[in-house]
Motif scaffolding. Structure first.
Motif, PDB file in Angstrom:
ATOM      1  N   ARG A  85       0.703  -1.255   0.094  1.00 25.26           N
ATOM      2  CA  ARG A  85       0.024   0.090   0.053  1.00 25.26           C
ATOM      3  C   ARG A  85       0.879   1.002  -0.120  1.00 25.26           C
ATOM      4  O   ARG A  85       0.504   2.133  -0.695  1.00 25.26           O
ATOM      5  CB  ARG A  85      -0.857   0.021   1.247  1.00 25.26           C
ATOM      6  CG  ARG A  85      -2.196   1.204   1.254  1.00 25.26           C
ATOM      7  CD  ARG A  85      -2.737   1.263   2.448  1.00 25.26           C
ATOM      8  NE  ARG A  85      -1.988   1.783   3.708  1.00 25.26           N
ATOM      9  CZ  ARG A  85      -1.647   2.866   3.625  1.00 25.26           C
ATOM     10  NH1 ARG A  85      -2.046   3.862   2.775  1.00 25.26           N
ATOM     11  NH2 ARG A  85      -0.757   3.078   4.784  1.00 25.26           N
ATOM     12  N   GLN A  86       2.012   1.089   0.652  1.00 25.59           N
ATOM     13  CA  GLN A  86       2.772   2.426   0.883  1.00 25.59           C
ATOM     14  C   GLN A  86       3.637   2.759  -0.621  1.00 25.59           C
ATOM     15  O   GLN A  86       4.029   3.680  -0.692  1.00 25.59           O
ATOM     16  CB  GLN A  86       3.818   2.231   1.883  1.00 25.59           C
ATOM     17  CG  GLN A  86       3.238   2.404   3.235  1.00 25.59           C
ATOM     18  CD  GLN A  86       4.013   2.207   4.530  1.00 25.59           C
ATOM     19  OE1 GLN A  86       5.216   2.160   4.309  1.00 25.59           O
ATOM     20  NE2 GLN A  86       3.756   2.435   5.637  1.00 25.59           N
ATOM     21  N   ASN A  87       3.530   1.463  -1.316  1.00 24.84           N
ATOM     22  CA  ASN A  87       4.275   1.736  -2.542  1.00 24.84           C
ATOM     23  C   ASN A  87       3.216   2.037  -3.558  1.00 24.84           C
ATOM     24  O   ASN A  87       3.509   1.771  -4.916  1.00 24.84           O
ATOM     25  CB  ASN A  87       5.051   0.411  -2.814  1.00 24.84           C
ATOM     26  CG  ASN A  87       6.417   0.688  -2.117  1.00 24.84           C
ATOM     27  OD1 ASN A  87       7.505   0.999  -2.561  1.00 24.84           O
ATOM     28  ND2 ASN A  87       6.359   0.060  -0.920  1.00 24.84           N
ATOM     29  N   GLY A  88       1.996   2.103  -3.293  1.00 25.89           N
ATOM     30  CA  GLY A  88       0.925   2.632  -4.351  1.00 25.89           C
ATOM     31  C   GLY A  88       0.118   1.294  -5.048  1.00 25.89           C
ATOM     32  O   GLY A  88      -0.408   1.302  -6.014  1.00 25.89           O
ATOM     33  N   LEU A  89       0.526   0.037  -4.507  1.00 29.25           N
ATOM     34  CA  LEU A  89       0.003  -1.076  -4.992  1.00 29.25           C
ATOM     35  C   LEU A  89      -1.000  -1.725  -4.166  1.00 29.25           C
ATOM     36  O   LEU A  89      -0.829  -2.189  -2.913  1.00 29.25           O
ATOM     37  CB  LEU A  89       1.138  -2.251  -5.124  1.00 29.25           C
ATOM     38  CG  LEU A  89       2.159  -1.705  -6.043  1.00 29.25           C
ATOM     39  CD1 LEU A  89       3.373  -2.781  -5.799  1.00 29.25           C
ATOM     40  CD2 LEU A  89       1.714  -1.834  -7.581  1.00 29.25           C
ATOM     41  N   THR A  90      -2.432  -1.549  -4.624  1.00 24.80           N
ATOM     42  CA  THR A  90      -3.354  -2.134  -3.860  1.00 24.80           C
ATOM     43  C   THR A  90      -4.249  -3.269  -4.772  1.00 24.80           C
ATOM     44  O   THR A  90      -5.331  -3.794  -3.920  1.00 24.80           O
ATOM     45  CB  THR A  90      -4.325  -1.157  -3.380  1.00 24.80           C
ATOM     46  OG1 THR A  90      -4.925  -0.348  -4.432  1.00 24.80           O
ATOM     47  CG2 THR A  90      -3.707  -0.274  -2.508  1.00 24.80           C
ATOM     48  N   ILE A  95       0.147  -6.208  -8.188  1.00 25.49           N
ATOM     49  CA  ILE A  95       1.177  -6.764  -7.324  1.00 25.49           C
ATOM     50  C   ILE A  95       1.711  -8.137  -8.006  1.00 25.49           C
ATOM     51  O   ILE A  95       2.713  -8.266  -7.932  1.00 25.49           O
ATOM     52  CB  ILE A  95       0.560  -7.159  -5.878  1.00 25.49           C
ATOM     53  CG1 ILE A  95       0.180  -5.801  -5.248  1.00 25.49           C
ATOM     54  CG2 ILE A  95       1.637  -8.297  -5.057  1.00 25.49           C
ATOM     55  CD1 ILE A  95      -0.752  -6.021  -3.990  1.00 25.49           C
ATOM     56  N   HIS A  96       1.016  -8.949  -8.580  1.00 29.27           N
ATOM     57  CA  HIS A  96       1.361 -10.110  -9.359  1.00 29.27           C
ATOM     58  C   HIS A  96       2.351  -9.632 -10.597  1.00 29.27           C
ATOM     59  O   HIS A  96       3.192 -10.588 -10.971  1.00 29.27           O
ATOM     60  CB  HIS A  96       0.288 -10.973  -9.776  1.00 29.27           C
ATOM     61  CG  HIS A  96      -0.415 -11.771  -8.803  1.00 29.27           C
ATOM     62  ND1 HIS A  96      -0.662 -13.131  -8.795  1.00 29.27           N
ATOM     63  CD2 HIS A  96      -0.805 -11.454  -7.450  1.00 29.27           C
ATOM     64  CE1 HIS A  96      -1.350 -13.598  -7.858  1.00 29.27           C
ATOM     65  NE2 HIS A  96      -1.381 -12.493  -6.980  1.00 29.27           N
TER      66      HIS A  96
END
Length: 218
Positions: A85-90, A95-96
């Motif tokens: 989340r902190q890296n902008g990936l939700t 993510i995959h």
């Protein structure tokens, strides 16, 4: 005539249900797995191909226990989620797609588990309500990008019973369907699917990890 038709449908449904849960043995090449000897695993948020939005977190929340019991250190789900989340990936799909080298740099894990939920939910089938969860997974070496293992698992429950006659069975199925959706009966079924998919010692399953007394280092 109608009674015979309904009875026939019920019998076919039961056959199909158990056929869908049958274990399909396959030959697995464990050479890469044994060469890699992963000790730690980061579990990525599962992809969800089902229409139920709860599938991702139902499977994610129950994936770490069978892996830990199999002898692996599993990175805490909450920590992994917050890091993404902190890296902008939700979004699981984003993510995959993160390169394995980047995942290793961020988390320091030996391997990553990629899970896809293909079925999740309850369906009303004339005189029964069937709750079914199906998923597949692959374990990837974060140093090399090699797939160490892959597998699939299915779990299902059927509300049909032999008592109460046809009317009773119809009523029971309708009530069960409502209850399943209200309380998400698929969650517990997903737990069973997770254990079948990710517990060591299963046919064609993952190998025991170094924290397990059953671990084989050769």
């Amino acid at each position: 005539m109608m009674r015979r038709i309904l009875t026939y449908i019920a019998s076919v449904g039961v056959v199909l249900l158990f056929a869908g849960c049958a274990v399909q043995n396959k030959q697995v090449d464990y050479s890469a797995f044994k060469a890699s000897r992963p000790r730690s695993i980061v579990v990525l948020p599962p992809l969800n191909e089902s229409p139920d939005v709860k599938a991702t977190y139902a499977m994610l929340s129950q994936a770490t226990v069978p892996l830990a019991e199999s002898g692996y250190y599993v990175l805490p789900v909450a920590v992994v989620e917050e890091t993404f989340r902190q890296n902008g990936l939700t979004v699981p799909a984003d993510i995959h797609s993160v390169p394995v080298a980047k995942l290793r740099q961020i988390f320091g894990a030996d391997a990553a588990l990629y899970v896809t939920v293909t079925e999740y939910g309850s369906k009303y089938q004339i005189i029964s309500s069937v709750t079914r969860v199906a998923a597949n997974a692959k374990l990837v070496d974060l140093k090399t990008g090699d797939v160490l293992w892959s597998g699939t698992a299915v779990s299902a429950t059927d509300s049909s019973s032999g008592g109460g006659g046809l009317i009773g069975m119809l009523i029971n199925a309708a009530v069960t369907q409502v209850m399943n959706h209200t309380f998400d009966a698929s969650y517990s079924v997903a737990g069973t699917a997770s254990y079948r998919l990710l517990s060591a010692g299963q046919p064609a399953g993952i190998l025991y990890g170094p924290r397990s007394p059953k671990y084989q280092s050769d």
